[in-house]
Write a protein that holds these residues in place. Structure first.
Motif: not given
Length: 380
Positions: A71-90
């Motif tokens: 999960g930590f790696t997924l969250q980091k990868r998402l934050r690095e991509q503009n199209q996914y960076a603002n999706i709420p992540f819980v």
């Protein structure tokens, strides 16, 4: 006559659940489906990342410990991509020790919940994060709509004016060139050229503003910034633009201390673009005979580059608006050329180059624009 009525149904919010435990997955699917969410499931971060291209998720609910990609790696990868960076992540995980809780919260996740979870707390968290995300999206959409409206209005005026000079002047040359005197032909060609120059400046400003907003200007700074001597740079700039200044009947003086060192880290192209716009702005508002003073000063932490003109100065009520997109100072008094982008572009580029910009009035009259450019940090 037969008629039918159609009722548009609200789209269900989409939640992606990333969880490799089948029992937990079933519980979450049932809980969220009962709350009228559309649920998509993946058992590891890699599959989740791949599927996001096809699913516009409104929220991601993710375990930490999973195979292939956690999960930590997924969250980091998402934050690095503009199209996914603002999706709420819980995060929803069994890792409840203080070290992992702090790691989860410091990662930038929107929430970190520990199993076993309280269903009401989970649903309240999801509801709140989705609503907050929706509010933010609506806010930025409104800003984007307002900006688009401004662009349309300014294009209508700023592009049409020089286009009239180009098209009308060209038409006269083509249709009446045999009957026109030599001086009239020369005047029309000059008018067409000026119209073309004005169009080029407006288009370049729009392109540059788009590059700034898209983050390309920041990337260029990170790639091409270098150590440079600001004194040598300004001398070279003024020499290179000497003809332009002479053509505009502008006298430029340059004041600096020959004994000082003016070293900093910046992207030279950005500095040139800033000076282009500040010099143009100074010329626009100067009185005849036009006089501009360029000054370099060394401060404790900054090198200060000031441009002073001999115009009427800034209205004290307009300072807060000077760096707004499309704002044009004293537009109702002066027929100005340009789309009101010069100062705002200068502000953004200065900020990208680790500086700030300040607008003021000179005690002797006229406006002063000062760039405060940070000196490199010298490590002990």
């Amino acid at each position: 006559m037969h008629s039918e009525s159609f009722e548009l149904q609200a789209t269900k919010p989409k939640i992606m659940v990333v969880e490799d435990n089948p029992l937990v997955l079933d519980v979450l699917r049932t809980l969220l489906t009962d709350e009228n969410y559309e649920v998509f499931v993946q058992v590891n971060g890699e599959d989740a990342l791949s599927s996001l291209a096809m699913i516009e998720a409104d929220l991601i609910l993710c375990d930490v410990m999973m195979p292939i990609m956690d999960g930590f790696t997924l969250q980091k990868r998402l934050r690095e991509q503009n199209q996914y960076a603002n999706i709420p992540f819980v995060f929803l995980t069994a890792l409840g020790d203080s070290e992992n809780v702090l790691k989860g919260k410091s990662s930038g996740a929107d929430a970190y919940l520990v199993k076993p979870f309280d269903p009401n707390e989970l649903l309240a968290t999801i509801r709140g994060k989705i609503e907050r995300s929706k509010d933010i999206q609506e806010f930025y959409q409104k800003k984007q709509d307002e900006f688009s409206s401004q662009v349309i209005r300014h294009i209508s005026h700023e592009f049409r004016t020089p286009l009239v000079a180009v098209t009308t002047g060209s038409e006269l040359l083509l249709s009446q060139q045999e009957n026109l005197a030599k001086d009239k032909i020369s005047s029309l060609v000059s008018t067409i050229w000026r119209g073309g120059q004005r169009l080029e400046k407006i288009i370049n400003n729009f392109i540059l503003l788009q590059q700034i907003q898209a983050g390309q200007a920041q990337k260029n700074y990170q790639t091409y910034s270098a150590d440079l001597n600001l004194l040598d740079f300004v001398k070279s700039y003024l020499q290179k633009n000497k003809k332009y200044l002479v053509d505009h009947q502008c006298e430029v003086s340059f004041e600096f201390d020959q004994e000082e060192t003016y070293q900093l880290i910046a992207y030279p192209q950005h500095l040139g673009l800033i000076l282009d716009r500040l010099i143009d702005n100074a010329i626009k508002f100067t009185k005849e005979p036009r006089k501009i003073k360029v000054t370099l000063e060394n401060d404790t932490r900054t090198i200060n580059l000031s441009i002073t003109d001999n115009g009427n100065g800034f209205d004290k009520n307009c300072f807060k608006n000077l760096s707004q997109v499309f704002y044009q100072h004293q537009r109702e008094i002066n027929e100005q050329q340009g789309g009101g982008l010069g100062l705002v572009i200068s502000k953004f580029l200065t900020r990208i180059n680790k500086g700030r910009i300040k607008f003021n009035n000179s005690p002797e009259g006229g406006a002063v624009v000062t760039l405060f450019l940070s000196k490199p940090v010298v490590e002990d």
